[in-house]
Design an enzyme around this catalytic site. Sequence first.
Site, PDB file in Angstrom:
ATOM      1  CD  GLN A   1      16.305  25.759  -9.707  1.00 21.73           C
ATOM      2  OE1 GLN A   1      16.850  24.834  -9.053  1.00 21.73           O
ATOM      3  NE2 GLN A   1      16.179  25.436 -11.094  1.00 21.73           N
TER       4      GLN A   1
ATOM      5  CB  CYS B   1      19.043  24.809 -15.165  1.00 22.15           C
ATOM      6  SG  CYS B   1      18.390  25.774 -13.675  1.00 22.15           S
ATOM      7  CG  LEU B   2      14.095  21.301 -13.276  1.00 19.40           C
ATOM      8  CD1 LEU B   2      13.549  20.980 -11.941  1.00 19.40           C
ATOM      9  CD2 LEU B   2      13.340  20.475 -14.535  1.00 19.40           C
TER      10      LEU B   2
ATOM     11  CG  HIS C   1      23.214  23.155 -11.664  1.00 18.44           C
ATOM     12  ND1 HIS C   1      23.338  23.376 -12.974  1.00 18.44           N
ATOM     13  CD2 HIS C   1      21.892  23.713 -11.112  1.00 18.44           C
ATOM     14  CE1 HIS C   1      22.159  23.960 -13.202  1.00 18.44           C
ATOM     15  NE2 HIS C   1      21.368  24.024 -12.448  1.00 18.44           N
ATOM     16  CD  GLU C   2      20.250  21.991  -8.175  1.00 16.02           C
ATOM     17  OE1 GLU C   2      19.766  23.010  -7.820  1.00 16.02           O
ATOM     18  OE2 GLU C   2      20.231  21.585  -9.179  1.00 16.02           O
TER      19      GLU C   2
ATOM     20  CG  HIS D   1      20.222  27.417  -8.706  1.00 15.07           C
ATOM     21  ND1 HIS D   1      19.787  28.265  -9.538  1.00 15.07           N
ATOM     22  CD2 HIS D   1      20.163  26.178  -9.289  1.00 15.07           C
ATOM     23  CE1 HIS D   1      19.423  27.664 -10.774  1.00 15.07           C
ATOM     24  NE2 HIS D   1      19.760  26.202 -10.588  1.00 15.07           N
TER      25      HIS D   1
ATOM     26  N   GLY E   1      17.832  17.997  -9.374  1.00 20.91           N
ATOM     27  CA  GLY E   1      18.219  19.005  -8.051  1.00 20.91           C
ATOM     28  C   GLY E   1      17.139  19.970  -8.105  1.00 20.91           C
TER      29      GLY E   1
HETATM   30 ZN    ZN Z   1      19.399  25.019 -11.999  1.00 25.77          ZN
END
Ligand code: ZN
Length: 165
Positions: A51, A88-89, A130-131, A134, A46
């Site tokens: 991000q 998380c990226l 999670h997304e 953000h 995701g």
């Molecule tokens: Zn993330």
Amino acid sequence: MAIREVREIGDEILTKKCKEVTRMTLRTKILIGDMLETMYDKCGVGLAAPQVGILKRIVVIDVGEGPIVLINPEITESSGEQTGEEGCLSVPGKWGLVTRPEHVKVRALDQEMQPIEVEGEGLLARALCHEIDHLSGELYVNKTEDGLHDVTYEEDEEGSDETEE
Ligand code: ZN
């Protein structure tokens, strides 16, 4: 499409609230294509617009069942509980244990700005939570049960099933 730079923890853009998308523009379509390409390039499940440095309420997700694009997503229902590893990226090389609902329902718009509803359980429910976090400037690192751990790879790196969002 192009791969965009993924912002990392410490970058204040990741702590800001995102704005609603009010109409679909060519620029936004290109952003969504780039977000998908960036997510696949980094092997994430995701990615949220902040991000890649854009404060718009857009997320893309693919937990292995095909791409999902959500504009202005809101969680409308959640039930159950799951505790599991999350990454998380924007927090490379780390993971933490986070408790999330086992099942969620999300209302959003699709790329044509038409209302859609997505239901997810397990990993998809986790990715949705999670997304969407953000978009409020929240990172999972503030929700871990016992802090962050370093990702360690077994001899066979290919066999790693770490997922990052
Ligand atoms: Zn993330």
